[in-house]
Motif scaffolding. Structure first.
Motif, PDB file in Angstrom:
ATOM      1  N   GLY A  30       3.799  -7.711  -2.721  1.00  0.00           N
ATOM      2  CA  GLY A  30       2.484  -7.733  -2.221  1.00  0.00           C
ATOM      3  C   GLY A  30       1.617  -6.930  -3.324  1.00  0.00           C
ATOM      4  N   LYS A  31       0.241  -7.235  -3.117  1.00  0.00           N
ATOM      5  CA  LYS A  31      -1.016  -6.552  -3.921  1.00  0.00           C
ATOM      6  C   LYS A  31      -1.129  -5.202  -3.841  1.00  0.00           C
ATOM      7  CE  LYS A  31      -3.351 -11.093  -4.687  1.00  0.00           C
ATOM      8  NZ  LYS A  31      -4.679 -11.827  -4.701  1.00  0.00           N
ATOM      9  N   VAL A  32      -1.223  -4.740  -2.826  1.00  0.00           N
ATOM     10  CA  VAL A  32      -1.521  -3.295  -2.292  1.00  0.00           C
ATOM     11  C   VAL A  32      -0.283  -2.479  -2.826  1.00  0.00           C
ATOM     12  CG1 VAL A  32      -1.515  -1.547  -0.613  1.00  0.00           C
ATOM     13  CG2 VAL A  32      -2.551  -3.809  -0.234  1.00  0.00           C
ATOM     14  N   ILE A  33       0.889  -2.864  -2.643  1.00  0.00           N
ATOM     15  CA  ILE A  33       1.979  -1.897  -3.514  1.00  0.00           C
ATOM     16  C   ILE A  33       1.942  -1.991  -4.733  1.00  0.00           C
ATOM     17  CG2 ILE A  33       4.477  -1.749  -3.906  1.00  0.00           C
ATOM     18  CD1 ILE A  33       4.710  -2.375  -0.809  1.00  0.00           C
ATOM     19  N   ARG A  34       1.701  -3.067  -5.598  1.00  0.00           N
ATOM     20  CA  ARG A  34       1.692  -3.198  -6.796  1.00  0.00           C
ATOM     21  C   ARG A  34       0.406  -2.535  -7.409  1.00  0.00           C
ATOM     22  NH1 ARG A  34       3.957  -5.493 -11.578  1.00  0.00           N
ATOM     23  NH2 ARG A  34       3.149  -4.163 -12.839  1.00  0.00           N
ATOM     24  N   LYS A  36      -0.785   0.156  -6.108  1.00  0.00           N
ATOM     25  CA  LYS A  36      -0.300   1.768  -5.992  1.00  0.00           C
ATOM     26  C   LYS A  36       0.464   1.975  -7.038  1.00  0.00           C
ATOM     27  CE  LYS A  36      -2.544   2.921  -2.066  1.00  0.00           C
ATOM     28  NZ  LYS A  36      -3.418   3.961  -1.969  1.00  0.00           N
ATOM     29  N   ILE A  37       1.551   1.101  -7.450  1.00  0.00           N
ATOM     30  CA  ILE A  37       2.284   1.441  -8.615  1.00  0.00           C
ATOM     31  C   ILE A  37       1.526   1.574  -9.894  1.00  0.00           C
ATOM     32  CG2 ILE A  37       4.151   0.351 -10.011  1.00  0.00           C
ATOM     33  CD1 ILE A  37       5.460   1.493  -7.427  1.00  0.00           C
ATOM     34  N   ASP A  38       0.516   0.800 -10.154  1.00  0.00           N
ATOM     35  CA  ASP A  38      -0.282   0.677 -11.313  1.00  0.00           C
ATOM     36  C   ASP A  38      -0.954   2.187 -11.585  1.00  0.00           C
ATOM     37  OD1 ASP A  38       0.572  -1.553 -12.339  1.00  0.00           O
ATOM     38  OD2 ASP A  38      -1.104  -2.757 -11.619  1.00  0.00           O
ATOM     39  N   ASN A  39      -1.505   2.773 -10.221  1.00  0.00           N
ATOM     40  CA  ASN A  39      -2.144   3.910  -9.887  1.00  0.00           C
ATOM     41  C   ASN A  39      -1.363   4.976 -10.403  1.00  0.00           C
ATOM     42  OD1 ASN A  39      -4.521   2.808  -9.306  1.00  0.00           O
ATOM     43  ND2 ASN A  39      -4.522   3.325  -7.269  1.00  0.00           N
ATOM     44  N   PHE A  40      -0.009   4.975  -9.982  1.00  0.00           N
ATOM     45  CA  PHE A  40       0.832   6.105 -10.168  1.00  0.00           C
ATOM     46  C   PHE A  40       1.145   6.213 -11.763  1.00  0.00           C
ATOM     47  CE2 PHE A  40       3.139   4.929  -6.172  1.00  0.00           C
ATOM     48  CZ  PHE A  40       2.127   5.574  -5.404  1.00  0.00           C
ATOM     49  N   VAL A  41       1.425   4.884 -12.510  1.00  0.00           N
ATOM     50  CA  VAL A  41       1.331   4.902 -14.048  1.00  0.00           C
ATOM     51  C   VAL A  41       0.087   5.228 -14.611  1.00  0.00           C
ATOM     52  CG1 VAL A  41       1.695   3.483 -15.946  1.00  0.00           C
ATOM     53  CG2 VAL A  41       2.934   2.910 -13.976  1.00  0.00           C
ATOM     54  N   ASP A  42      -1.048   4.974 -14.285  1.00  0.00           N
ATOM     55  CA  ASP A  42      -2.270   5.610 -14.805  1.00  0.00           C
ATOM     56  C   ASP A  42      -2.232   7.004 -14.958  1.00  0.00           C
ATOM     57  OD1 ASP A  42      -3.103   2.759 -15.350  1.00  0.00           O
ATOM     58  OD2 ASP A  42      -4.198   2.827 -13.501  1.00  0.00           O
ATOM     59  N   PHE A  43      -1.847   7.678 -13.391  1.00  0.00           N
ATOM     60  CA  PHE A  43      -2.142   9.101 -13.458  1.00  0.00           C
ATOM     61  C   PHE A  43      -0.970   9.842 -14.243  1.00  0.00           C
ATOM     62  CE2 PHE A  43      -0.152  12.967 -11.788  1.00  0.00           C
ATOM     63  CZ  PHE A  43      -1.301  13.666 -11.604  1.00  0.00           C
ATOM     64  N   LEU A  44       0.205   9.265 -14.660  1.00  0.00           N
ATOM     65  CA  LEU A  44       1.435   9.924 -15.439  1.00  0.00           C
ATOM     66  C   LEU A  44       0.772   9.540 -16.635  1.00  0.00           C
ATOM     67  CD1 LEU A  44       4.318   8.492 -13.373  1.00  0.00           C
ATOM     68  CD2 LEU A  44       3.527  10.984 -13.738  1.00  0.00           C
ATOM     69  N   PHE A  45       0.318   8.704 -17.335  1.00  0.00           N
ATOM     70  CA  PHE A  45      -0.052   8.310 -18.694  1.00  0.00           C
ATOM     71  C   PHE A  45      -1.188   8.897 -18.927  1.00  0.00           C
ATOM     72  CE2 PHE A  45       3.783   5.676 -18.570  1.00  0.00           C
ATOM     73  CZ  PHE A  45       3.980   5.393 -19.830  1.00  0.00           C
ATOM     74  N   ALA A  67       5.627   6.633   1.107  1.00  0.00           N
ATOM     75  CA  ALA A  67       5.413   5.434   1.865  1.00  0.00           C
ATOM     76  C   ALA A  67       5.894   4.292   1.511  1.00  0.00           C
ATOM     77  CB  ALA A  67       4.030   5.438   2.134  1.00  0.00           C
ATOM     78  N   ILE A  68       5.756   4.058   0.053  1.00  0.00           N
ATOM     79  CA  ILE A  68       6.433   2.746  -0.422  1.00  0.00           C
ATOM     80  C   ILE A  68       7.984   2.917  -0.500  1.00  0.00           C
ATOM     81  CG2 ILE A  68       6.737   1.778  -2.763  1.00  0.00           C
ATOM     82  CD1 ILE A  68       4.054   2.441  -3.324  1.00  0.00           C
ATOM     83  N   LEU A  69       8.668   4.080  -0.549  1.00  0.00           N
ATOM     84  CA  LEU A  69      10.004   4.314  -0.630  1.00  0.00           C
ATOM     85  C   LEU A  69      10.157   3.785   0.983  1.00  0.00           C
ATOM     86  CD1 LEU A  69      10.567   7.386  -2.580  1.00  0.00           C
ATOM     87  CD2 LEU A  69      11.614   5.174  -3.062  1.00  0.00           C
ATOM     88  N   ASP A  70       9.739   4.318   1.885  1.00  0.00           N
ATOM     89  CA  ASP A  70      10.098   4.009   3.309  1.00  0.00           C
ATOM     90  C   ASP A  70       9.940   2.509   3.769  1.00  0.00           C
ATOM     91  OD1 ASP A  70      10.367   6.725   3.577  1.00  0.00           O
ATOM     92  OD2 ASP A  70       8.329   6.953   4.521  1.00  0.00           O
ATOM     93  N   ILE A  71       8.996   1.854   3.264  1.00  0.00           N
ATOM     94  CA  ILE A  71       8.692   0.368   3.302  1.00  0.00           C
ATOM     95  C   ILE A  71       9.746  -0.302   2.491  1.00  0.00           C
ATOM     96  CG2 ILE A  71       7.430  -1.553   2.938  1.00  0.00           C
ATOM     97  CD1 ILE A  71       4.994   0.256   3.111  1.00  0.00           C
ATOM     98  N   THR A  72      10.268   0.094   1.568  1.00  0.00           N
ATOM     99  CA  THR A  72      11.190  -0.434   0.818  1.00  0.00           C
ATOM    100  C   THR A  72      12.618  -0.437   1.205  1.00  0.00           C
ATOM    101  OG1 THR A  72       9.994  -0.147  -1.213  1.00  0.00           O
ATOM    102  CG2 THR A  72      12.292  -0.967  -1.656  1.00  0.00           C
TER     103      THR A  72
END
Length: 410
Positions: A30-34, A36-45, A67-72
């Motif tokens: 899904g677009k929402v989860i993807r 969020k993943i991109d946001n995490f990467v932006d923050f870390l980099f 929350a993503i881990l729970d859904i997965t």
């Protein structure tokens, strides 16, 4: 990235493209989860490039990634495991990676223990990513964690020093499985594999560090892997109605189920512990006889660790099996495939490879033909390897605290 421990920062890819996030397919997760993943990467980099000391967003990111881990987790545990799209397993691993990094940046109390547990969940439930990065991170973090010495530790050592008495298992001489000393590959194949003949092999694994330079013991396992999360089975047998599973640290398992008296039976059974913990994998080796495999499939290596009294009910498997005994002793009884009609397999498809009979206390009124079954038996001792042919029924009971390693191949 100065906010991370140096050894961890060295393991993390330095370029965004090196993360290989294409393994998480947007049309699946899904677009929402993807997003969020991109946001995490932006923050870390952004941390990598600008050395930011601002941690204000980390707590929010931890909540979001959880929350993503729970859904997965729900996706991975719904329906059959084999039917779950691989993107969900990759997502679980990447979300695990990001949570570990956020936990290490936040640095709250016991954050190393928390990070190791998160990592093990990812290793057990996810798909391998970035050359087994989660496994490498877990090894680094676990190396920094030492077993806690407390008052309970004295009780443990006192318990260890007591000799336990148990009913002596007597092997009937004419039913005892034959023993040989490290036969050649040709001899093993022609005399045992080809004839589906069980055999105990002596002197084949003496060179393992687990039996020599890094001799395995309760103390050694606690030192190397006490903080690591492992799945255990609760109950006398997987055929019991009350049988269940749970995840605990190896230290909790040892303290609660191996070294202390409890009414519950706990068993670390058929777990790929060696893919999870490299330090233990380094202490064993695949026996040469596995090279006789006809298939190019990888060898399945599983750990079996538990207290006296753990049982694997009478069952058969489709693969060749070399059962290597590292710690303790086990009683093993084998019936060849021809005995199947008198072993009363479960009628259900799920358990049709498992007998309904309690081997050592059979109900002969309910299963009258069982006593006519022809079997072989042995006590498998530390340093010995038992070859169990495909479709050969086998029953196993631990006579002491026991650690075995099985190698399955086609």
């Amino acid at each position: 990235m100065d906010l991370l421990p140096e050894k961890i920062a060295q393991l993390i890819p330095k370029e965004r493209n090196d993360l290989k996030l294409h393994e998480i397919e947007e049309e699946i997760v899904g677009k929402v989860i993807r997003y969020k993943i991109d946001n995490f990467v932006d923050f870390l980099f952004q941390d990598y490039k600008n050395d930011r000391e601002d941690k204000s967003d980390v707590e929010e990111y931890i909540n979001e990634v959880q929350a993503i881990l729970d859904i997965t987790w729900e996706k991975l545990n719904t329906g059959y495991w084999k039917d779950v799209n691989l993107s969900w397993r990759f997502l679980y691993s990447y979300a695990t990676l990001f949570k570990i990094l956020f936990v290490l940046i936040r640095k709250k109390d016991n954050y190393l223990n928390e990070a190791v547990k998160v990592c093990d969940y990812g290793i057990i439930m996810g798909a391998p990513i970035l050359d087994n990065l989660l496994k490498k991170i877990a090894s680094v973090l676990a190396n920094d964690l030492k077993p806690v010495k407390d008052d309970d530790c004295e009780i443990i050592h006192e318990h260890k020093s007591k000799k336990r008495t148990h009913h002596k298992t007597i092997i009937i001489q004419d039913k005892e499985i034959i023993r040989v000393k490290c036969p050649s590959l040709e001899k093993f194949k022609s005399s045992y594999m080809d004839l589906k003949q069980p055999v105990i092999i002596e002197d084949a694994i003496d060179y393992w560090p687990a039996l020599s330079t890094n001799k395995w013991s309760i103390d050694y396992l606690l030192e190397i892997a006490g903080c690591r999360l492992v799945p255990i089975e609760i109950g006398n047998s997987y055929t019991d109605k009350l049988w269940s599973q749970k995840l605990v640290t190896l230290e909790e398992f040892i303290k609660n189920y191996i070294l202390k008296s409890t009414n519950e039976i706990g068993y670390l059974a058929q777990h790929n512990l060696f893919d999870q913990i490299q330090e233990l994998r380094n202490d064993i080796a695949i026996p040469t006889y596995c090279s006789l495999a006809e298939s190019e499939d990888e060898i399945d290596i599983n750990a079996w660790f538990g207290p006296e009294g753990t049982i694997s009910p009478l069952h058969h498997d489709p693969k060749h099996n070399l059962l290597a005994q590292v710690m303790g002793e086990k009683y093993v009884r084998l019936y060849d495939e021809e005995n199947t009609p008198v072993l009363y397999p479960h009628p259900s498809k799920l358990l049709d490879n498992t007998s309904q009979v309690d081997v050592e206390n059979p109900d002969l009124n309910k299963f009258p033909k069982f006593s006519s079954g022809q079997y072989q038996e042995c006590i498998l001792k530390s340093g010995e390897v038992l070859y169990i042919p495909p479709k050969c029924w086998h029953y196993v009971r631990s006579l002491s605290v026991s650690f075995s390693v099985s190698f399955w191949w086609h």
